[in-house]
Design a protein around this motif. Structure first.
Motif, PDB file in Angstrom:
ATOM      1  N   ASN A   1       0.813  -1.223   0.000  1.00 27.51           N
ATOM      2  CA  ASN A   1       0.000   0.000   0.000  1.00 27.51           C
ATOM      3  C   ASN A   1       0.844   1.270   0.000  1.00 27.51           C
ATOM      4  N   THR A   2       2.106   1.128  -0.372  1.00 27.24           N
ATOM      5  CA  THR A   2       3.005   2.284  -0.393  1.00 27.24           C
ATOM      6  C   THR A   2       2.960   2.952  -1.764  1.00 27.24           C
ATOM      7  N   SER A   3       2.848   4.261  -1.799  1.00 27.91           N
ATOM      8  CA  SER A   3       2.756   4.980  -3.068  1.00 27.91           C
ATOM      9  C   SER A   3       4.094   4.979  -3.798  1.00 27.91           C
ATOM     10  N   ALA A   4       4.038   5.263  -5.103  1.00 26.97           N
ATOM     11  CA  ALA A   4       5.259   5.315  -5.906  1.00 26.97           C
ATOM     12  C   ALA A   4       6.218   6.370  -5.379  1.00 26.97           C
ATOM     13  N   GLU A   5       5.682   7.501  -4.924  1.00 25.74           N
ATOM     14  CA  GLU A   5       6.523   8.568  -4.398  1.00 25.74           C
ATOM     15  C   GLU A   5       7.199   8.137  -3.099  1.00 25.74           C
TER      16      GLU A   5
END
Length: 382
Positions: free
Chosen positions: A180-184
């Protein structure tokens, strides 16, 4: 009684294998062990299981091991040649191939040529040289039994069914620590975060591969060779609970899945005792307590390693060997804190783009592609 040799005995798979053996002294006998750096643990394993011969990483480790051993001292070998000797010795009829990375290829090939059945936990053997290994398995008429939980699940779900009735095989993935970690946010994740797997307890390299989803990509390529399935018949779904280990969908719309607690002793026990089953020591599955099983599409934008593996499989030739070698170099650099997490897949992609692929035939040609990729990836990193 089945006599076994274990390549990678001090790693997570090796330790779990010996735990299964410990539970069944009437079924299994350990004739050989090959280990890496953990000489202290190897000495403990020697005292308990009394193998005829062992192999260590290098000659310096031989003296260290001698000093730790008591009255019982097996023959001690070293290096890749030592591991290959353990794998091809007269004693074992099955070899558990659990050395991490491409280093497991040569001793596994030696075991196959010596007529040993293989319990395969080293997926890189098939990723690097799938055609060669498959041909050798047929030539020497040995069994190649999967130990990876996903491939064991597929193997079990295929039992008793015709290959031509298979619509596709579906590998499940936990999603790792960054599901659930964003690309940023992925640009700034640290080593400690990447090593915290939510479900499985594994070595550092495999844990990082799970975090990038390269591990699943390598499993896709392994599945292609194990089950003779083209890339378009291999699917991946993210299943965070890691209870369904993988599935097979048939042409009539039915899906057969294998479920169990996330514990590697179950697929290990199945491979060791096949075609029978034996007690593995894992916790019984309580579906009421688990309550909910969920599934998601893998995100190949945030996790490009999975896309690269599919690309390598479809392109064939030496691309899978290059993919694997570049990944091993990049993961080692990340573990040494020389590159960022997102640089792992980026390094692999740049190495693949620079590669002039060819169709390998002999083992030396596969190894040549492996060496080229390691050198090239190292240059990109430096």
């Amino acid at each position: 009684m089945r006599s076994i040799a274990i390549l990678g005995s001090t790693g997570s798979i090796g330790v779990s294998t010996l735990d299964v053996v410990r539970q069944h002294p009437d079924k299994f006998n350990v004739t050989g062990l090959a280990a890496g750096r953990d000489i202290t643990l190897l000495a403990e394993q020697i005292r308990e299981f009394r193998p005829e011969a062992v192999s260590v990483r290098d000659e310096e480790s031989i003296a260290k091991l001698h000093a730790l051993l008591g009255e019982y001292k097996p023959a001690i070998l070293s290096g890749s040649e030592g591991a290959s000797a353990i794998a091809s010795a007269d004693g074992p009829d099955m070899v558990v191939s659990a050395i991490v990375g491409a280093a497991g290829l040569l001793p596994t090939v030696s075991a196959i040529k010596a007529g040993k059945h293989i319990a395969l936990a080293n997926k890189e053997t098939l990723v690097v040289a799938g055609q060669l290994v498959s041909d050798l398995v047929k030539k020497h008429k040995v069994q190649l039994l999967p130990v990876d939980s996903e491939h064991s699940a597929i193997f079990q779900s295929l039992e008793g069914h015709r290959t031509e009735d298979v619509e596709r095989i579906i590998l499940t993935a936990s999603g790792g620590p960054f599901r659930n970690t964003s690309a940023e946010e992925l640009k700034n994740v640290g080593l400690e975060q990447a090593l915290k797997h939510p479900q499985w307890s594994m070595g550092a390299k495999i844990t990082i591969d799970s975090a990038t989803m390269m591990n699943k990509g390598l499993e896709v390529i392994e599945a292609h060779w194990l089950f003779n399935m083209p890339a378009e018949k291999i699917g991946v779904v993210v299943h965070p609970q890691s209870i369904i280990h993988s599935m097979v969908e048939y042409i009539d719309g039915c899906v057969i899945a294998q479920l169990g607690a996330p514990d590697m002793r179950a697929p290990i026990a199945y491979a060791l005792s096949y075609p029978e089953r034996c007690i593995s020591g894992i916790q019984k599955l309580d579906l009421i307590k688990i309550g909910t099983l969920t599934f998601e599409e893998p995100d190949m934008v945030r996790f490009p390693a999975l896309r690269l593996a599919f690309d390598a499989l479809k392109a064939g030739r030496t691309y899978p060997a290059v993919l694997n070698a570049a990944n091993e170099i990049a993961v080692a650099a990340f573990l040494d804190k020389k590159i960022a997490f997102v640089d792992i897949a980026a390094t692999v992609e740049k190495t693949m783009q620079a590669h002039d692929a060819f169709t390998p035939v002999e083992l030396d040609e596969y190894l040549m592609a492996d060496r080229w990729a390691r050198d090239t990836a190292t240059k990109f990193i430096s």
